[in-house]
Design an enzyme around this catalytic site. Structure first.
Site, PDB file in Angstrom:
ATOM      1  N   HIS A   1       1.069 -11.870   1.529  1.00  0.00           N
ATOM      2  CA  HIS A   1      -0.018 -11.128   0.822  1.00  0.00           C
ATOM      3  C   HIS A   1      -0.798 -12.090  -0.144  1.00  0.00           C
ATOM      4  O   HIS A   1      -1.817 -12.097  -0.654  1.00  0.00           O
ATOM      5  CB  HIS A   1       0.448 -10.112  -0.162  1.00  0.00           C
TER       6      HIS A   1
ATOM      7  N   TYR B   1       0.689  -1.364   0.060  1.00  0.00           N
ATOM      8  CA  TYR B   1      -0.019  -0.028  -0.134  1.00  0.00           C
ATOM      9  C   TYR B   1       0.744   1.193  -0.074  1.00  0.00           C
ATOM     10  O   TYR B   1       0.280   2.262  -0.138  1.00  0.00           O
ATOM     11  CB  TYR B   1      -0.866  -0.007   1.288  1.00  0.00           C
TER      12      TYR B   1
END
Length: 375
Positions: free
Chosen positions: A169, A107
């Site tokens: 992830h 992010y």
């Protein structure tokens, strides 16, 4: 009502995987029947601490052009959230009682979030053990020797001494080319041959060293979870995947529950702000679906609140995203009503196996560990 476990109360006992110990006492069941005293991500309340509602907060920021798997709940064109806005939103969330923050290296805003944490903790407004902070290992750092450095980079940017949960992830590794997020050649991602089991073993060492309390995964399918469970020393505490009425994934839900793996739903509202999710044969936006709207009107709630409540009653943690203060508060107001069994069935009946987060791009679908090959 049968008590349901939220994300935090399911993960908290798992601190015994490493040097951390489980709490000596179990809080009383409150509100919707959660056992826990802490829970939080970016726009969703799941539990309580003492007599106060504690919410979830999932923090994301992006680039000028939205990556295909990032989202936010606001119905407006995806735009970059500047650092000062991220800090402001985080402060709003903290003031509103949010304590569990879902972050990720991908992010690219962990330094901004860390500054807000440092300010809040420095002022003595909260203690570190009142926060539940999650980050994720990005695909470019799957090589075992890259895992700890990547973790420490996130930890340093977040300005913390430890994390509560660290997720892989995805099961797919990329080549580490100067730490590029999306290393490519001729328009195709550069895949690595690293086995996610080897990556996991490096993550287990982070628990051994007391750097993180629990570890988990994201975007893993059942066969990948089964393989990992058969070879791991520390069981995954959570699996974060896309879940909503258009993609209910009942088999995955039941498998994770049977294994004591907490499910965390991303895109629980169907990724309404993604500019790249609508295809010719895609169903209508989930928030505009007549069935969802009808149920919302019956309860005097918004469609978003109904969708969040849908996940809660299935025992699934949710992480809808927003940078709008009113939405942050609104998404937490889901404890004063309950969906009927028939309404849950109506929402489940909307399932059409539609995935809004598009993974088949840049050749990613050819990766040997691509988790959605059977779709």
């Amino acid at each position: 009502m049968v008590p349901q476990r939220c994300l935090y109360c399911c993960l908290h006992p798992l601190r015994s995987q490493g040097a951390m110990k489980s709490p000596a006492t179990t809080p009383s069941i409150m509100r919707w029947g959660c056992f826990c005293q802490a829970q939080l991500h970016f726009a969703q309340a799941l539990a309580v601490r003492g007599n106060h509602v504690v919410k979830e907060l999932s923090l994301t920021s992006g680039e000028e052009k939205a990556p295909a798997w990032l989202e936010e709940t606001d119905k407006e064109k995806y735009k970059k959230c500047p650092p000062d806005a991220v800090q402001k939103v985080l402060q709003v969330a903290l003031d509103a009682g949010y304590r569990h923050f879902d972050c990720a290296y991908f992010y690219q805003n962990e330094a901004t979030i860390g500054a807000a944490f440092q300010k809040t903790l420095g002022e003595g407004r909260l203690k570190r053990d009142e926060l539940y902070v999650v980050s994720k290992l990005w695909n470019s750092f799957h090589a075992p020797q890259d895992v700890k450095p990547a973790f420490l980079k996130s930890l340093t940017m977040l300005k913390l001494d430890y994390l509560d949960l660290y997720l892989m992830h995805s099961p797919m590794g990329f080549l580490n080319i100067n730490e590029e997020l999306m290393p490519q050649k001729d328009g195709l991602l550069l895949h690595s041959d690293v086995d996610y089991v080897d990556t996991w073993r490096a993550m287990e060492k982070l628990v051994d060293e007391g750097l993180v309390k629990s570890v988990g995964v994201s975007n893993f399918n059942i066969s990948q979870l089964e393989r990992l469970l058969s070879m791991c020393r520390i069981k995954p505490a959570a699996n974060q995947v896309e879940l909503h009425p258009y993609l209910t994934q009942p088999e995955l839900v039941e498998f994770c529950k049977s294994q004591g793996i907490v499910l965390i739903a991303y895109s629980p509202l169907g990724g309404p702000a993604l500019p790249c999710t609508r295809e010719k044969n895609s169903p209508m936006p989930l928030l505009e679906n007549p069935t969802v709207n009808e149920i919302a009107q019956k309860h005097g709630k918004t469609s978003a609140q109904v969708l969040i409540r849908f996940h809660l009653q299935r025992g699934i943690a949710t992480i809808p995203k927003s940078v709008t203060p009113s939405h942050i508060v609104e998404n937490a107001e889901v404890y004063d009503f309950q969906l009927k069994h028939k309404e849950i069935q109506m929402l489940e009946g909307l399932n059409c196996n539609t995935r809004f987060i598009k993974w088949k791009l840049l050749g990613m679908e050819t990766h040997k560990h691509f988790p959605f090959s059977d779709e």
